[in-house]
Design a protein around this motif. Structure first.
Motif, PDB file in Angstrom:
ATOM      1  N   MET A 195      -4.885   7.000  -9.452  1.00  0.00           N
ATOM      2  CA  MET A 195      -4.001   6.838  -8.302  1.00  0.00           C
ATOM      3  C   MET A 195      -2.997   5.724  -8.560  1.00  0.00           C
ATOM      4  N   PHE A 196      -3.477   4.620  -9.140  1.00  0.00           N
ATOM      5  CA  PHE A 196      -2.607   3.479  -9.410  1.00  0.00           C
ATOM      6  C   PHE A 196      -1.523   3.850 -10.418  1.00  0.00           C
ATOM      7  N   ARG A 197      -1.905   4.647 -11.419  1.00  0.00           N
ATOM      8  CA  ARG A 197      -0.949   5.008 -12.469  1.00  0.00           C
ATOM      9  C   ARG A 197      -0.031   6.162 -12.073  1.00  0.00           C
ATOM     10  N   SER A 198      -0.319   6.789 -10.962  1.00  0.00           N
ATOM     11  CA  SER A 198       0.518   7.890 -10.486  1.00  0.00           C
ATOM     12  C   SER A 198       1.826   7.342  -9.930  1.00  0.00           C
ATOM     13  N   GLU A 199       2.691   8.244  -9.494  1.00  0.00           N
ATOM     14  CA  GLU A 199       3.975   7.829  -8.932  1.00  0.00           C
ATOM     15  C   GLU A 199       3.940   7.831  -7.412  1.00  0.00           C
ATOM     16  N   ALA A 200       2.755   7.657  -6.847  1.00  0.00           N
ATOM     17  CA  ALA A 200       2.645   7.629  -5.382  1.00  0.00           C
ATOM     18  C   ALA A 200       3.324   6.382  -4.823  1.00  0.00           C
ATOM     19  N   ASP A 201       3.891   6.523  -3.642  1.00  0.00           N
ATOM     20  CA  ASP A 201       4.549   5.392  -2.984  1.00  0.00           C
ATOM     21  C   ASP A 201       3.567   4.545  -2.193  1.00  0.00           C
ATOM     22  N   GLY A 202       2.433   5.140  -1.843  1.00  0.00           N
ATOM     23  CA  GLY A 202       1.426   4.406  -1.099  1.00  0.00           C
ATOM     24  C   GLY A 202       0.056   5.021  -1.275  1.00  0.00           C
ATOM     25  N   ILE A 203      -0.986   4.202  -1.076  1.00  0.00           N
ATOM     26  CA  ILE A 203      -2.367   4.663  -1.205  1.00  0.00           C
ATOM     27  C   ILE A 203      -3.192   4.047  -0.087  1.00  0.00           C
ATOM     28  N   VAL A 204      -3.898   4.903   0.653  1.00  0.00           N
ATOM     29  CA  VAL A 204      -4.795   4.461   1.712  1.00  0.00           C
ATOM     30  C   VAL A 204      -6.126   5.174   1.528  1.00  0.00           C
ATOM     31  N   MET A 205      -7.209   4.453   1.703  1.00  0.00           N
ATOM     32  CA  MET A 205      -8.538   5.036   1.572  1.00  0.00           C
ATOM     33  C   MET A 205      -9.017   5.548   2.928  1.00  0.00           C
ATOM     34  N   LYS A 206      -9.836   6.592   2.920  1.00  0.00           N
ATOM     35  CA  LYS A 206     -10.357   7.121   4.178  1.00  0.00           C
ATOM     36  C   LYS A 206     -11.369   6.162   4.814  1.00  0.00           C
ATOM     37  N   SER A 207     -11.815   5.178   4.057  1.00  0.00           N
ATOM     38  CA  SER A 207     -12.698   4.150   4.612  1.00  0.00           C
ATOM     39  C   SER A 207     -11.915   3.045   5.313  1.00  0.00           C
ATOM     40  N   ASP A 208     -10.574   3.072   5.169  1.00  0.00           N
ATOM     41  CA  ASP A 208      -9.725   2.109   5.879  1.00  0.00           C
ATOM     42  C   ASP A 208      -9.694   2.446   7.366  1.00  0.00           C
ATOM     43  N   ARG A 209      -9.237   1.493   8.167  1.00  0.00           N
ATOM     44  CA  ARG A 209      -8.994   1.771   9.580  1.00  0.00           C
ATOM     45  C   ARG A 209      -7.910   2.846   9.682  1.00  0.00           C
ATOM     46  N   LEU A 210      -8.084   3.764  10.606  1.00  0.00           N
ATOM     47  CA  LEU A 210      -7.149   4.879  10.712  1.00  0.00           C
ATOM     48  C   LEU A 210      -5.723   4.412  10.975  1.00  0.00           C
ATOM     49  N   ASP A 211      -5.571   3.326  11.760  1.00  0.00           N
ATOM     50  CA  ASP A 211      -4.216   2.877  12.079  1.00  0.00           C
ATOM     51  C   ASP A 211      -3.484   2.284  10.873  1.00  0.00           C
ATOM     52  N   GLU A 212      -4.214   2.097   9.750  1.00  0.00           N
ATOM     53  CA  GLU A 212      -3.538   1.603   8.554  1.00  0.00           C
ATOM     54  C   GLU A 212      -2.591   2.670   7.991  1.00  0.00           C
ATOM     55  N   LEU A 213      -2.857   3.931   8.322  1.00  0.00           N
ATOM     56  CA  LEU A 213      -1.944   4.996   7.912  1.00  0.00           C
ATOM     57  C   LEU A 213      -0.563   4.784   8.512  1.00  0.00           C
ATOM     58  N   ARG A 214      -0.529   4.335   9.758  1.00  0.00           N
ATOM     59  CA  ARG A 214       0.757   4.096  10.418  1.00  0.00           C
ATOM     60  C   ARG A 214       1.523   2.996   9.682  1.00  0.00           C
ATOM     61  N   THR A 215       0.820   1.929   9.340  1.00  0.00           N
ATOM     62  CA  THR A 215       1.445   0.819   8.611  1.00  0.00           C
ATOM     63  C   THR A 215       1.958   1.296   7.252  1.00  0.00           C
ATOM     64  N   ALA A 216       1.143   2.094   6.568  1.00  0.00           N
ATOM     65  CA  ALA A 216       1.531   2.615   5.255  1.00  0.00           C
ATOM     66  C   ALA A 216       2.782   3.479   5.369  1.00  0.00           C
ATOM     67  N   MET A 217       2.811   4.342   6.367  1.00  0.00           N
ATOM     68  CA  MET A 217       3.943   5.231   6.553  1.00  0.00           C
ATOM     69  C   MET A 217       5.220   4.442   6.827  1.00  0.00           C
ATOM     70  N   GLU A 218       5.142   3.467   7.700  1.00  0.00           N
ATOM     71  CA  GLU A 218       6.318   2.653   8.033  1.00  0.00           C
ATOM     72  C   GLU A 218       6.801   1.864   6.816  1.00  0.00           C
ATOM     73  N   THR A 219       5.844   1.406   5.998  1.00  0.00           N
ATOM     74  CA  THR A 219       6.204   0.613   4.821  1.00  0.00           C
ATOM     75  C   THR A 219       6.920   1.447   3.768  1.00  0.00           C
ATOM     76  N   ILE A 220       6.382   2.611   3.450  1.00  0.00           N
ATOM     77  CA  ILE A 220       7.005   3.420   2.393  1.00  0.00           C
ATOM     78  C   ILE A 220       8.341   4.004   2.868  1.00  0.00           C
ATOM     79  N   LEU A 221       8.471   4.233   4.175  1.00  0.00           N
ATOM     80  CA  LEU A 221       9.755   4.707   4.697  1.00  0.00           C
ATOM     81  C   LEU A 221      10.832   3.627   4.607  1.00  0.00           C
ATOM     82  N   SER A 222      10.409   2.365   4.560  1.00  0.00           N
ATOM     83  CA  SER A 222      11.365   1.262   4.410  1.00  0.00           C
ATOM     84  C   SER A 222      11.761   1.057   2.951  1.00  0.00           C
ATOM     85  N   GLY A 223      11.148   1.843   2.059  1.00  0.00           N
ATOM     86  CA  GLY A 223      11.497   1.759   0.642  1.00  0.00           C
ATOM     87  C   GLY A 223      10.556   0.928  -0.201  1.00  0.00           C
ATOM     88  N   GLU A 224       9.467   0.435   0.388  1.00  0.00           N
ATOM     89  CA  GLU A 224       8.515  -0.386  -0.351  1.00  0.00           C
ATOM     90  C   GLU A 224       7.229   0.385  -0.645  1.00  0.00           C
TER      91      GLU A 224
END
Length: 222
Positions: A113-142
């Motif tokens: 996953m780290f070596r892939s060209e993904a813009d973001g990575i979230v684990m299913k063991s993370d809090r569900l609302d972390e997906l929202r943070t991830a989405m907002e972050t990658i949409l900002s270009g980071e």
């Protein structure tokens, strides 16, 4: 006209179009998880259309008719891996944002996953609302890597040996060269050297430069 050809033509057209809304495709083969993710993402003000697919093949067919700015991909799909799907998307639509959402914490999966060209990575063991943070972050270009994933990565990287390039960088660091000087010496970009520095620090579990040099000597790298 074959499906593959149509897929390539449509994706080429998408790269030349301007879109005012952010469309998301959730690629997940469990209906309950699909629904949960879609419901959460619907609370993001920047997201318009949210569509769902249960396989890689279905996801590709969705791209024939709809433009998606972001795709959220499960690593394990019924007909192909998330990595294979990512490679196919990147080939034809390099600007699409890709977020991996995975339950797998095995060393080889975390590393891939780290070596892939993904813009973001979230684990299913993370809090569900972390997906929202991830989405907002990658949409900002980071890039965005969840804290849970970063912890897995840190633990596994400490099991890895330094690569020959990382050893070269480490030796130049020990000589007191700055990242820019090292980049010039090795004919690579400054970002590449900063990437190597972070990897070296994590692999040796070093907290600062003095600790890095001490552990590098103990492990025989210097």
């Amino acid at each position: 006209m074959g499906k593959i050809y149509k897929f390539e033509v449509r994706l080429h057209l998408y790269t030349t179009m301007t879109h005012t809304t952010v469309n998301v495709l959730v690629i997940e083969d469990h209906a309950v998880v699909q629904l949960g993710i879609s419901t959460l993402l619907s609370t993001c003000n920047t997201i318009g259309l949210i569509d769902r697919a249960s396989s890689g093949t279905e996801a590709i067919s969705k791209f024939l008719d709809t433009h998606f700015d972001v795709v959220l991909i499960d690593i394990e799909l019924p007909d192909m891996s998330g990595f294979e799907l990512l490679a196919r998307l990147r080939k034809h639509l390099p600007t699409v944002k890709v977020l991996f959402y995975s339950m797998h914490d095995e060393f080889w999966i975390v590393r891939q996953m780290f070596r892939s060209e993904a813009d973001g990575i979230v684990m299913k063991s993370d809090r569900l609302d972390e997906l929202r943070t991830a989405m907002e972050t990658i949409l900002s270009g980071e890039k965005y890597f969840s804290k849970e994933y970063e912890q897995f990565l840190k633990e596994y990287e400490q099991q890895e040996e330094l690569s020959p390039q990382e050893i070269n960088v480490l030796r130049l660091i020990s000589e007191g060269l700055t990242s820019q000087q090292i980049a010039t010496r090795l004919y690579v970009s400054l970002n590449t050297i900063e990437f190597h520095r972070r990897r070296i620090m994590r692999k040796l579990a070093a907290t600062n430069m003095a600790d890095l040099i001490k552990k590098a000597i103990e492990k025989g790298y210097l």
